[in-house]
Structures are given as structure tokens and as C-alpha cells.
Scaffold this motif. Structure first.
Motif, short mmCIF file in Angstrom:
data_model
loop_
_atom_site.label_atom_id
_atom_site.label_comp_id
_atom_site.label_asym_id
_atom_site.label_seq_id
_atom_site.Cartn_x
_atom_site.Cartn_y
_atom_site.Cartn_z
N LEU B 98 2.44 18.42 36.05
CA LEU B 98 3.12 18.44 34.75
C LEU B 98 2.09 18.43 33.62
O LEU B 98 2.20 19.17 32.65
CB LEU B 98 4.03 17.22 34.60
CG LEU B 98 5.32 17.19 35.43
CD1 LEU B 98 6.02 15.85 35.25
CD2 LEU B 98 6.24 18.32 35.02
N GLY B 101 0.31 21.70 33.27
CA GLY B 101 1.18 22.66 32.61
C GLY B 101 1.27 22.39 31.12
O GLY B 101 1.19 23.30 30.31
N LEU B 102 1.41 21.13 30.79
CA LEU B 102 1.55 20.73 29.39
C LEU B 102 0.30 21.12 28.58
O LEU B 102 0.40 21.65 27.49
CB LEU B 102 1.77 19.22 29.31
CG LEU B 102 1.89 18.61 27.93
CD1 LEU B 102 3.19 19.05 27.29
CD2 LEU B 102 1.85 17.09 28.01
N ARG B 104 -1.87 23.30 29.59
CA ARG B 104 -2.27 24.66 29.95
C ARG B 104 -3.68 24.69 30.50
O ARG B 104 -4.46 25.59 30.22
CB ARG B 104 -2.24 25.57 28.71
CG ARG B 104 -0.90 26.10 28.37
CD ARG B 104 -0.99 27.18 27.35
NE ARG B 104 -1.47 26.72 26.07
CZ ARG B 104 -0.79 25.95 25.26
NH1 ARG B 104 0.40 25.54 25.62
NH2 ARG B 104 -1.27 25.57 24.11
N LEU B 239 12.23 21.39 34.20
CA LEU B 239 11.09 21.72 33.34
C LEU B 239 10.33 22.95 33.82
O LEU B 239 9.47 23.46 33.12
CB LEU B 239 10.12 20.53 33.29
CG LEU B 239 10.62 19.31 32.55
CD1 LEU B 239 9.57 18.21 32.58
CD2 LEU B 239 10.92 19.68 31.11
N LEU B 243 7.71 25.12 31.65
CA LEU B 243 6.27 24.97 31.88
C LEU B 243 5.65 26.32 32.22
O LEU B 243 4.53 26.62 31.78
CB LEU B 243 6.01 23.96 32.99
CG LEU B 243 6.29 22.51 32.62
CD1 LEU B 243 6.20 21.61 33.84
CD2 LEU B 243 5.33 22.02 31.54
N ASN B 244 6.36 27.14 33.00
CA ASN B 244 5.86 28.49 33.28
C ASN B 244 5.60 29.23 31.98
O ASN B 244 4.55 29.84 31.78
CB ASN B 244 6.89 29.28 34.10
CG ASN B 244 6.85 28.91 35.56
OD1 ASN B 244 5.91 28.25 36.01
ND2 ASN B 244 7.86 29.32 36.29
N LEU B 246 5.22 27.98 29.03
CA LEU B 246 4.18 27.31 28.23
C LEU B 246 2.78 27.76 28.64
O LEU B 246 1.86 27.73 27.82
CB LEU B 246 4.28 25.80 28.40
CG LEU B 246 5.07 25.03 27.35
CD1 LEU B 246 4.95 23.53 27.61
CD2 LEU B 246 4.57 25.34 25.95
N VAL B 263 10.64 20.63 25.90
CA VAL B 263 9.92 20.68 27.18
C VAL B 263 8.68 19.79 27.12
O VAL B 263 8.39 19.03 28.05
CB VAL B 263 9.51 22.13 27.51
CG1 VAL B 263 8.59 22.18 28.71
CG2 VAL B 263 10.75 22.98 27.77
N LYS B 264 7.96 19.86 25.99
CA LYS B 264 6.74 19.06 25.86
C LYS B 264 7.06 17.57 25.90
O LYS B 264 6.39 16.80 26.60
CB LYS B 264 6.01 19.42 24.56
CG LYS B 264 5.11 20.62 24.71
CD LYS B 264 4.70 21.26 23.41
CE LYS B 264 4.28 20.30 22.33
NZ LYS B 264 3.98 21.02 21.07
N ALA B 267 7.96 16.54 29.38
CA ALA B 267 6.80 16.51 30.27
C ALA B 267 5.96 15.27 30.01
O ALA B 267 5.47 14.62 30.95
CB ALA B 267 5.97 17.78 30.10
N HIS B 304 5.88 27.07 38.53
CA HIS B 304 6.24 25.65 38.67
C HIS B 304 7.49 25.43 39.51
O HIS B 304 7.71 24.33 39.99
CB HIS B 304 6.44 25.02 37.29
CG HIS B 304 5.14 24.77 36.58
ND1 HIS B 304 4.52 25.73 35.83
CD2 HIS B 304 4.35 23.69 36.53
CE1 HIS B 304 3.40 25.24 35.35
NE2 HIS B 304 3.26 24.01 35.75
#
Lengths: 283, 362
Positions: B98, B101-102, B104, B239, B243-244, B246, B263-264, B267, B304
Motif C-alpha cells: 500500500l 503504491g501511495l 509510487r 483500493l 492504487l493502480n 495512482l 484513495v490516499k 491507504a 494491485h
């Protein structure tokens, strides 16, 4: 009816106006090209128009309603954006990147329909042969074409999304920046095709010849202000090009009577045109 | 050839991915196998066959277990330890995924950027300060308070990181890693101060936090941690799409139609919750969050929707495997598990840095 309206829209950061009271209307089916020198506020204008930024003063209206009031998913069905080159730290394949464009908008569509759209979009960006390649291994120009395909796929899915507004727009921020001449023309040809199908297309371009060749309307920006808007030849007169870009433009005629610009440096010493063979005074 | 095949393996297919179902099924089997070994390993060794037959007995699938003593050891000691190991491993791996992803960036990890240290500081504060305050009232610190405190500590650290590293919508990973180092150092110093003022009993508890261990596993701990773990595992699929998107960038995710802020926020909350629960029950265990998602990505790609569940399974299996080693290497004593994961994870991280070059940081 107008699709998108900028109503005295301004965007300021720490008191500096990047976009200054711009009035602009974007209609379905037209290809509008935004030109201007570096730092003129072109990208900021695109960000305001696609809802990424909210104007600090003035309004941006989509279908007559303030843009900020449209939820992200609903807006995504109505417009796609090709931003300036973006990196990716994770090994997505080209096919996966394009499919991301459908992830929200095409959620309700059957998988087969989605894959058709992805395949069609890959072909439109001329990246079908790269489908299985890792995005990270692509060149800058190839990446741009992949993102163009992603935007095309998003529009295709958005057209079928239930309950979404049907009229669509496509925003292209310097779509041809790192493309070879073949793909520049190909991409703008695809943009024109979409416009003919009724999509409102707003593209930022640096190449004034390309702008004049493809645009229905040209908008000239400088210092965040709209200097001129109109048919390409009106907006891009030699006098205005000299004023805004500080270069001399000679307008030639092509076989079909279309304008072709030949540019040369304005001599800062003021005695007219830069002579061939003379050393560049600018250095 | 179907269109899906065409996309997966065109003439220029450079990347091949396994199917989601076979991969997840294989990981489930791996988890089950390691769980059986884990339940057998220890001072009293129980062969895998008997572990399976005893469990089958509980489930009414076979006759009552032959050895009541073995059944008791299994139920009271090994099973809670195994369940806790699976839960914490899964949570740490998912938290790592997570966070990557957050931010990046594949180098983000809760233990590297100070989130674990922040959670541990909050837990340590609860142990030392809470212990003194509550001693006046004549009670001990209830265990359920620790996950809450650790969650709060993890949340504050994650938020601080995000605020420090994000300027005008762009998250600088260099800033994040450096800020994480500073926050971890600060949390470490404050934890050190707590160690300095703590008494012997508190000190034993604190040592446990700093190196990590599954040793104190009880059913009570399992129950205390379960809600947080369940929340992370149940909410993470929601999420995945966000996340994908993002990964392309925040602006791009918004263009695609993602409610980016939501989403942020989710996460960040889930990461803090997961790390808080893990730290509260087992102390700080590093590198699971960076090694596991990376391995999954190598095999299955960065999507994700598959990465998160696969990381959960592999994380559980890996932590449990490490715990078996921790029990066996210096038997009858035990190594703190954090030592093992760091011994494997730190070189792995360095290899990742060298392989990716410094471009990975920008």
C-alpha cells in the motif's frame, strides 16, 4: 451548445497569475490549438480546463455547471487527458497502461468489449506491436503514444458508460513534443478524426505550422493572457508572431493555398533579419 | 487466439504473467504447508502427519487425537503463534505494498521510513508511562490498549511523512526517505529515553518491541489484533484500482476518474492500522513490507488487484518461515525474528538499489 466555458478564469500561485482572466469556449467537434511561448500558461490552462486545477478566480463550466462539482468518475467518462510525459516506477506492460484508461469508466462493460476498445486504441496510437512490452523500456515518444492510446480507450469506454454525459472532450498537452514527424502527423490525424466524430479537442502545440495545418481555431497565450483567438491565419499573423515569439515569420503558400510559415531570428540589434552565415548574436 | 491472449502474448510479448488463480492457489498451498511445519516445530517436535491428524480431529474429520499432550501444545502454543505469524506477515506485506503504491515507489517500506518506529514509540510509551499511571490505580496496562497506541503512532508518522514529502501535489520520494530516516531516529531516541527510565520488567517488554518476536503469541493477542488485520485485508481490494491508477501519477489518476484524495486517505489509514497492529503484537519486524511485494511484482506484475492478495499470502508464509528458523537455529532458545528478517531484507534492499540505480529514488 458550448461544452466547456472559461469565464474570466484565473489561476494564481503566490500572487503570480499563471492564467489571467481567460475567456474561452470549447465547442463539440472542433479542434482548438493553444500556442504560446514557454511559460505562457498553456499547461495551466489545460489543467483548469480538465478540472485538475480549480480557478482561483473566475469560473470553469462544463455543460453549464461548475467543473469542480462533477465527480471524478463522471468527468472521466466525458473527457480524457494526455499530460506531458510521465514516468512510471513500476513494470506495467503497454497493454496494462492502456487498460488503466478503462478501469473506472469501462467498469460496467463486458470484458470482451473492453478488450476490443483496448486493441483499437493501441492501433490508433500505433503501439499495437508494443503491447506486451514493459512501459519502462520504451522511448519518450513511444510512451507518449501509449498514453494517447490510453486516452482514446477512455473516450471509447466513456461513450458507452451509462448515465454519463455523452458529449466528450480530449485535452492534449504537447502531444507531439517527442514524436517523430510521422507520428506527429499520425497523432494529429487521429485527433482530427475524433473531432469529426464530435469530440471537442484542445491541444497545446509548439509547432506553428502543425497548428495552422490542423486547427479549426487557434488561441494565442502570453503571460497567462489570451492575446488572440480565431482561425489559424487570423490568430497567427506575421505581426503577432513577431510580437509574441520575437521571431520573424514569412508566410508562404502551399499547393492548396495553405499557409506555411518560415521562421528566422529577429535581430536584437534592430537592423532587420538575421543574415545567413552570420554568427548568431544571441549565442 | 482470444483478444486477452493477444494482449498478454503478442508477437513482441516481452512480459509474461501467470494467471491470478493458479498463483493465489499456489501461495495458499505454500501457506498451509509452512503452517503445518510451524505447528510441528519447537521444543516438542510434532511430525507434520500428526499435526494434520490432530487438526482433522478437532474439525470432526477424524478420530480424537492420539496424544492429549500434543493436542494441548498445538492448541495453546503453536496454533496461536502460527495464526499470529500469518496475520502479521500478511499485514506487513500488504502495508508495504500500500505504501509503495501511495508513494509510487517500490522502495517505500513502513520499517524504513519510520512508521514502524513511530508505532513502536507509541507502544513503548504506553508500556512505560501507562504502566506507571495505571500502577497508581492498581491495574496493569490492558493489552488491547497497545494496538490502539501503536496505530496512533503509525498514523501520526505516516501523516507527517506525507505532509513533509508532498509539495503542491507531488510526492518527492527522496524527501520521504530522508524524512523517514529523521523520524525513525527521533522515535528511536525517544524510545531510548523510555528504556533509560524503565524498570526491569518494563525493559524486558521493551526489548521485545525493538527486535520483534512471535514468542509471546496467545489467543488473546490473536483476538486483539484480528480486527485490524481483518480491516486491512477486507478493505484492500477496494483500493486496488485506485492504487493502480495512482502509479501513473495523481493528476493522471484523477483524469481516469479516481477520487484521488479518498484513495490516499484510505491507504494512509490502512497502512497505519496494519503496521500498528503488527508492531503492537510482535514488535518491529522489518523488510517484510519491501521484500514480499517486490517478489510478487517480479512474477505477477504491479497490478494491485493481484499484488495485494498475493503479497498477503506470501508475507504470511515468509514471516512464518522466518519464525520457524528463529525457533530452530538456536534451540532450545529463540532468536528475535526481527534479526532474521533484517539479515535477509537489508542485503535485498541494497541489491534493489544497485540494480535499479539511483533513478529509482527520483
Amino acid at each position: 451548445m458550448t461544452l466547456l466555458t472559461l469565464d474570466a478564469a484565473s489561476y494564481a500561485v503566490r500572487g503570480r497569475k499563471l492564467v489571467d482572466a481567460v475567456e474561452l469556449a470549447l465547442d463539440p467537434g472542433e479542434l482548438l490549438v493553444v500556442v504560446g511561448p514557454n511559460g505562457a500558461g498553456k499547461s495551466t490552462l489545460v489543467k483548469l480546463a480538465c478540472g485538475e486545477l480549480a480557478p482561483t478566480t473566475g469560473r470553469v463550466l462544463w455543460e453549464g455547471q461548475e467543473l469542480g462539482r462533477w465527480p471524478a468518475w463522471s468527468l472521466a467518462a466525458a473527457r480524457a487527458v494526455l499530460p506531458q510525459a510521465s514516468g512510471l516506477a513500476f513494470p506495467f506492460t503497454v497493454g496494462e497502461v492502456v487498460r488503466l484508461g478503462l478501469d473506472v469508466v469501462g467498469r460496467a462493460l463486458p470484458a470482451r468489449r473492453r478488450e476490443e476498445m483496448v486493441r483499437d486504441a493501441l492501433a490508433r496510437g500505433d503501439v499495437s506491436h508494443l503491447t506486451g512490452r514493459s512501459y519502462q523500456t520504451l522511448s519518450g515518444g513511444e510512451r507518449q503514444r501509449v498514453h494517447f492510446a490510453r486516452a482514446v480507450a477512455q473516450l471509447a469506454a466513456g461513450r458507452l458508460a451509462a448515465g454519463a454525459p455523452r458529449r466528450q472532450a480530449l485535452f492534449l498537452d504537447e502531444p507531439t513534443a517527442s514524436l517523430d514527424i510521422h507520428h506527429q502527423l499520425l497523432l494529429m490525424h487521429e485527433a482530427r478524426r475524433l473531432a469529426r466524430e464530435g469530440v471537442a479537442v484542445l491541444a497545446v502545440l509548439h509547432d506553428l505550422n502543425l497548428a495552422a495545418a490542423v486547427a479549426d481555431r487557434v488561441v494565442l497565450l502570453r503571460g497567462g493572457q489570451l492575446i488572440a483567438a480565431g482561425r489559424p491565419e487570423e490568430a497567427l499573423s506575421a505581426a503577432r508572431i513577431r510580437e509574441v515569439f520575437a521571431v520573424e515569420a514569412e508566410i508562404l503558400r502551399g499547393a492548396a493555398g495553405e499557409a506555411i510559415y518560415a521562421f528566422s531570428m529577429t535581430d536584437p540589434s534592430g537592423d532587420g533579419r538575421l543574415k545567413p552565415g552570420r554568427k548568431d548574436p544571441v549565442g | 487466439m482470444t483478444s486477452a491472449d493477444a494482449l498478454r502474448a503478442g508477437p513482441d510479448a516481452g512480459v509474461r504473467r501467470p494467471g491470478a488463480i493458479p498463483l493465489l492457489a499456489a501461495l495458499v498451498m505454500l501457506c498451509a504447508a509452512i503452517a503445518v511445519v510451524s505447528m510441528g516445530a519447537g521444543a516438542v517436535s510434532i511430525p507434520p502427519g500428526r499435526v494434520v491428524s490432530i487438526i482433522a480431529g478437532w474439525l470432526g474429520l477424524a478420530d480424537a487425537p492420539a496424544s492429549a499432550r500434543e493436542a494441548l501444545i498445538l492448541y495453546d502454543i503453536r496454533l496461536p503463534r502460527t495464526v499470529l505469524g500469518l496475520m502479521v506477515g500478511a499485514t506487513l506485506a500488504v502495508s508495504g505494498a500500500l505504501m509503495q503504491g501511495l508513494f509510487r515507489n517500490p522502495l517505500a517500506d513502513p520499517s524504513l521510513v519510520g512508521v514502524s518506529a513511530g508505532a513502536a514509540l507509541a507502544a513503548a510509551t504506553t508500556i512505560v508511562v501507562g504502566d506507571r499511571l495505571l500502577a497508581a490505580l492498581g491495574t496493569g496496562v490492558p493489552f488491547a490498549l497497545l494496538p490502539l497506541a501503536a496505530f496512533a503512532g503509525g498514523l501520526v508518522t505516516t501523516l507527517a511523512l506525507y505532509v513533509i514529502a508532498t509539495r503542491e501535489g507531488r510526492t518527492s520520494v527522496t524527501t520521504m526517505l530522508l524524512a523517514g530516516v529523521a523520524l525513525a531516529a527521533l522515535a528511536g531516541a525517544l524510545t531510548g529515553l523510555l528504556v533509560y527510565i524503565s524498570d526491569d520488567r518494563q525493559l524486558r517488554d521493551l526489548t521485545f518491541w525493538s527486535l520483534g518476536s512471535l514468542g509471546g503469541a496467545t489467543w488473546a493477542k490473536v483476538v486483539a489484533v484480528a480486527p485490524a488485520v481483518a480491516a486491512v485485508l477486507v478493505l484492500m481490494p477496494f483500493l486496488a484500482r485506485g492504487l493502480n491508477a495512482l502509479l501513473l501519477g495523481e493528476a493522471e489518476a484523477f483524469h481516469i476518474g479516481i477520487a484521488v484524495e479518498r484513495v490516499k486517505t484510505a491507504a494512509i489509514l490502512l497502512t497505519a492500522l496494519g503496521v500498528g497492529a503488527a508492531v503492537a503484537s510482535c514488535g518491529t519486524i522489518g523488510f517484510i513490507g519491501i521484500v514480499v511485494p517486490h517478489l510478487v511484482r517480479l512474477v505477477a506484475g504491479p497490478d494491485h488487484r493481484l499484488l495485494l492478495p498475493a503479497s498477503a499470502l506470501l508475507g504470511g508464509a515468509l514471516l512464518l518461515g522466518a519464525d520457524i528458523l528463529a525457533r530452530l537455529l538456536v534451540a532450545p532458545s529463540e532468536l528475535p525474528i526481527g534479526i532474521l528478517t533484517a539479515a535477509v531484507g537489508a542485503p535485498f534492499f541494497l541489491w534493489l538499489l544497485l540494480r535499479r540505480g539511483f533513478g529509482a529514488l527520483s
